[in-house]
Motif scaffolding. Structure first.
Motif, short mmCIF file in Angstrom:
data_model
loop_
_atom_site.label_atom_id
_atom_site.label_comp_id
_atom_site.label_asym_id
_atom_site.label_seq_id
_atom_site.Cartn_x
_atom_site.Cartn_y
_atom_site.Cartn_z
N GLN A 1 0.83 -1.20 0.00
CA GLN A 1 0.00 0.00 0.00
C GLN A 1 0.86 1.24 0.00
O GLN A 1 1.94 1.25 0.59
CB GLN A 1 -0.90 0.01 1.23
N MET A 2 0.36 2.26 -0.62
CA MET A 2 1.09 3.51 -0.71
C MET A 2 1.41 4.07 0.67
O MET A 2 0.57 4.05 1.57
CB MET A 2 0.22 4.50 -1.46
N PHE A 3 2.59 4.57 0.82
CA PHE A 3 3.08 5.21 2.05
C PHE A 3 3.13 4.24 3.23
O PHE A 3 3.15 4.67 4.37
CB PHE A 3 2.25 6.43 2.44
N GLN B 1 4.99 1.80 5.59
CA GLN B 1 6.32 1.41 6.00
C GLN B 1 6.16 0.49 7.20
O GLN B 1 5.52 0.85 8.18
CB GLN B 1 7.16 2.64 6.34
N ALA B 2 6.73 -0.71 7.08
CA ALA B 2 6.49 -1.72 8.11
C ALA B 2 6.98 -1.27 9.48
O ALA B 2 6.37 -1.56 10.49
CB ALA B 2 7.14 -3.04 7.70
N ARG B 3 8.06 -0.54 9.51
CA ARG B 3 8.57 -0.04 10.79
C ARG B 3 8.82 1.44 10.63
O ARG B 3 9.94 1.84 10.33
CB ARG B 3 9.89 -0.70 11.11
N PRO B 4 7.77 2.23 10.86
CA PRO B 4 7.89 3.65 10.54
C PRO B 4 9.14 4.31 11.14
O PRO B 4 9.86 4.99 10.44
CB PRO B 4 6.62 4.25 11.13
N ALA B 5 9.40 4.06 12.42
CA ALA B 5 10.51 4.78 13.06
C ALA B 5 11.84 4.43 12.38
O ALA B 5 12.58 5.30 11.94
CB ALA B 5 10.57 4.45 14.54
N LEU B 6 12.06 3.13 12.24
CA LEU B 6 13.32 2.68 11.63
C LEU B 6 13.38 3.13 10.18
O LEU B 6 14.36 3.68 9.72
CB LEU B 6 13.40 1.15 11.69
N ALA B 7 12.23 2.90 9.49
CA ALA B 7 12.22 3.24 8.07
C ALA B 7 12.53 4.71 7.88
O ALA B 7 13.20 5.09 6.95
CB ALA B 7 10.86 2.91 7.47
N ARG B 8 12.00 5.55 8.79
CA ARG B 8 12.22 6.97 8.62
C ARG B 8 13.70 7.30 8.77
O ARG B 8 14.24 8.11 8.04
CB ARG B 8 11.37 7.76 9.62
N SER B 9 14.35 6.62 9.72
CA SER B 9 15.77 6.90 9.87
C SER B 9 16.53 6.41 8.65
O SER B 9 17.60 6.88 8.33
CB SER B 9 16.31 6.26 11.16
N GLU B 10 15.93 5.45 7.93
CA GLU B 10 16.54 4.95 6.71
C GLU B 10 16.16 5.82 5.52
O GLU B 10 16.64 5.62 4.42
CB GLU B 10 16.05 3.52 6.40
N GLY B 11 15.20 6.71 5.72
CA GLY B 11 14.73 7.55 4.62
C GLY B 11 13.69 6.82 3.79
O GLY B 11 13.31 5.69 4.10
N GLY B 12 13.20 7.49 2.74
CA GLY B 12 12.21 6.87 1.87
C GLY B 12 10.82 7.39 2.14
O GLY B 12 10.54 7.92 3.21
N LEU B 13 9.96 7.23 1.13
CA LEU B 13 8.61 7.77 1.24
C LEU B 13 7.58 6.66 1.47
O LEU B 13 6.42 6.93 1.70
CB LEU B 13 8.25 8.51 -0.05
N ILE C 1 6.82 4.50 -0.96
CA ILE C 1 6.05 4.32 -2.20
C ILE C 1 6.72 3.34 -3.16
O ILE C 1 6.13 2.98 -4.17
CB ILE C 1 5.76 5.65 -2.92
N GLY C 2 7.94 2.91 -2.85
CA GLY C 2 8.68 2.04 -3.77
C GLY C 2 7.91 0.78 -4.14
O GLY C 2 7.79 0.44 -5.32
N LEU C 3 7.37 0.09 -3.15
CA LEU C 3 6.69 -1.18 -3.42
C LEU C 3 5.34 -0.97 -4.10
O LEU C 3 4.94 -1.76 -4.96
CB LEU C 3 6.50 -1.98 -2.13
N SER C 4 4.67 0.10 -3.71
CA SER C 4 3.37 0.37 -4.32
C SER C 4 3.55 0.69 -5.81
O SER C 4 2.81 0.22 -6.67
CB SER C 4 2.70 1.50 -3.56
N LEU C 5 4.60 1.45 -6.09
CA LEU C 5 4.93 1.77 -7.47
C LEU C 5 5.29 0.49 -8.23
O LEU C 5 4.83 0.25 -9.35
CB LEU C 5 6.13 2.72 -7.45
N ALA C 6 6.11 -0.36 -7.58
CA ALA C 6 6.53 -1.61 -8.22
C ALA C 6 5.30 -2.45 -8.55
O ALA C 6 5.19 -2.98 -9.67
CB ALA C 6 7.47 -2.38 -7.29
N ARG C 7 4.36 -2.54 -7.59
CA ARG C 7 3.19 -3.37 -7.85
C ARG C 7 2.38 -2.82 -9.03
O ARG C 7 1.98 -3.57 -9.93
CB ARG C 7 2.28 -3.48 -6.63
N SER C 8 2.16 -1.50 -9.05
CA SER C 8 1.39 -0.93 -10.15
C SER C 8 2.05 -1.22 -11.49
O SER C 8 1.39 -1.61 -12.46
CB SER C 8 1.26 0.59 -10.00
#
Ligand SMILES: Nc1ncnc2c1ncn2[C@@H]1O[C@H](COP(=O)(O)OP(=O)(O)OP(=O)(O)O)[C@@H](O)[C@H]1O
Ligand SMILES: [Mg+2]
Length: 391
Positions: free
Chosen positions: A197-199, A201-213, A215-222
């Protein structure tokens, strides 16, 4: 851009619900437009920054500290371009405005392209294993490599540097299954259903420290689904690595495969008279400086009327023309030049933040020879300068 869940769920036909849905639809559209404009506006300042970095690289200063600073700027601008491109793509997909350019393509080429893109991010042990017989697809090579690059980037991002990443492909009936597996942080089984799903992130806190929006997987699926394929994720649980699988229909007619010519990489470019037109001073000056370093004779203009005057007097071989200009816009400048006897053979390149198919169609109709989307790497511009139609 992303329909709010409440809006999407409202399928009832009652008048109040209908009004609600319309309001939501309108809000979504405005969000889409806002994101497209935002991405466009963010792209513009990146062009002169990229040029300035290139200028620094070509200049005589060669100090390790300067070189490190240049490399950092280079990488970060690239990263920002990717984020903005993703945003634009998502906004196009949700508005149904992303068109695939499908043609016969060999899987190896798609994989090579993706690996080339992601390689700088991969510090882990990395292996690629493809079947020895060629696998033919009917797809948009750029978009398919974008899908695989997104998955490789995720694997690199969510795996410790001493971990492992593998890309394998195997023919399974009428499909090819491309698997990207890693020995990384893994995915909580509860999160698996939401992953695409768009936006999300399975682990928001960690993911945020890793950066990213997110949307990568949602884009890939589309993109995969637009190719008639499917994408799935598996993980034995947190800490147990992940495996993302993309399945795509294969084509059994190898003779239909066209090998697209490799883009040429000119070492040197013949000297030309070039007019650079942009109302952003930093953009014009950085680009002009790069072109001069290559031995070209360069003039600059800051608006449409000045561009016409300079063209009349300077008679350039090439005009690099921004579209949104004060006094007269780039389309009208190009059309006016084409109406003159002396203006028919000038090679005119549109350099703009707008890169949708409809934008390209408009520049073509106005008489432009090429359409480049900002920020353009100087190498891309050099290949335009060296293209057969320019020589
Ligand atoms: N290989 C992986 N291992 C572990 N978790 C992953 C992996 N791939 C994706 N995820 C999880 O799925 C989430 C969504 O991935 P997605 O690629 O859509 O977004 P992102 O990587 O956070 O940001 P970006 O928009 O830059 O790609 C990630 O935030 C991460 O939590
Ligand atoms: Mg990602």
């Amino acid at each position: 851009m992303v329909p709010q869940r409440g809006c999407r769920a409202s399928t009832s036909t009652s008048p109040t619900r209908g009004k609600h849905a319309r309001r939501c639809g309108k809000a979504d559209r405005r969000k889409d437009e806002f994101l497209a404009t935002l991405a466009h506006e963010l792209r513009n300042p990146l062009a002169p920054i990229r040029n300035a970095v290139q200028l620094l690289k070509l200049s005589a200063v060669d100090h390790p500290v300067v070189r490190t600073a240049q490399d950092i700027m280079d990488r970060q601008v690239d990263h920002m371009v990717h984020l903005i491109d993703d945003l634009l793509d998502v906004s196009r997909i949700t508005r149904g405005k992303l068109a695939l350019r499908r043609q016969p393509v060999e899987l190896t080429r798609v994989v090579q392209q993706a690996v080339e893109t992601s390689r700088p991010n991969i510090r882990q042990q990395f292996t690629v294993s493809l079947p020895s017989d060629p696998i033919h697809l009917h797809g948009d090579a750029v978009r398919l490599s974008q899908v695989l690059a997104n998955l490789l980037n995720n694997a690199a991002k969510y795996t410790e540097p001493d971990g492992r990443i593998a890309l394998t492909a195997a023919l399974e009936g009428d499909e090819v299954c491309i698997r990207i597996s890693d020995s990384g942080i893994g995915i909580d089984p509860e999160q698996l259903p939401n992953l695409f799903q768009m936006f999300s992130q399975a682990r928001p806190a960690l993911a945020r420290s890793e950066g990213g929006l997110g949307i990568g997987l949602s884009l890939a699926r589309s993109l995969v689904e637009m190719h008639g394929g499917t994408i799935t994720a598996h993980s034995a649980g947190l800490g147990k690595g992940s495996e993302l699988s993309v399945r795509l229909p294969v084509v059994h007619a190898p003779s239909a495969t066209a090998h697209a010519p490799e883009p040429s990489r000119p070492d040197s470019v013949a000297m030309r008279r070039v007019l650079v037109v942009d109302d952003v001073q930093d953009s014009v000056q950085s680009l002009a400086a790069l072109l001069r370093l290559d031995g070209n004779e360069v003039e600059m203009a800051a608006d449409g009327i000045e561009a016409l005057e300079k063209t009349r007097n300077f008679r350039p071989d090439l005009i690099i023309l921004d579209l949104g200009l004060p006094r007269m816009n780039g389309y009208d400048v190009c059309r006016t030049i084409r109406q003159q006897d002396w203006g028919k053979d000038i090679f005119i390149v549109a350099l703009t933040g707008w890169g949708q198919d409809s934008d390209r169609a408009r520049t073509l109709a106005a008489g432009f020879n090429a359409h480049l989307v900002k920020p353009v790497g100087y190498e891309t511009l050099r290949s335009v300068l060296a293209s057969p139609s320019m020589t």
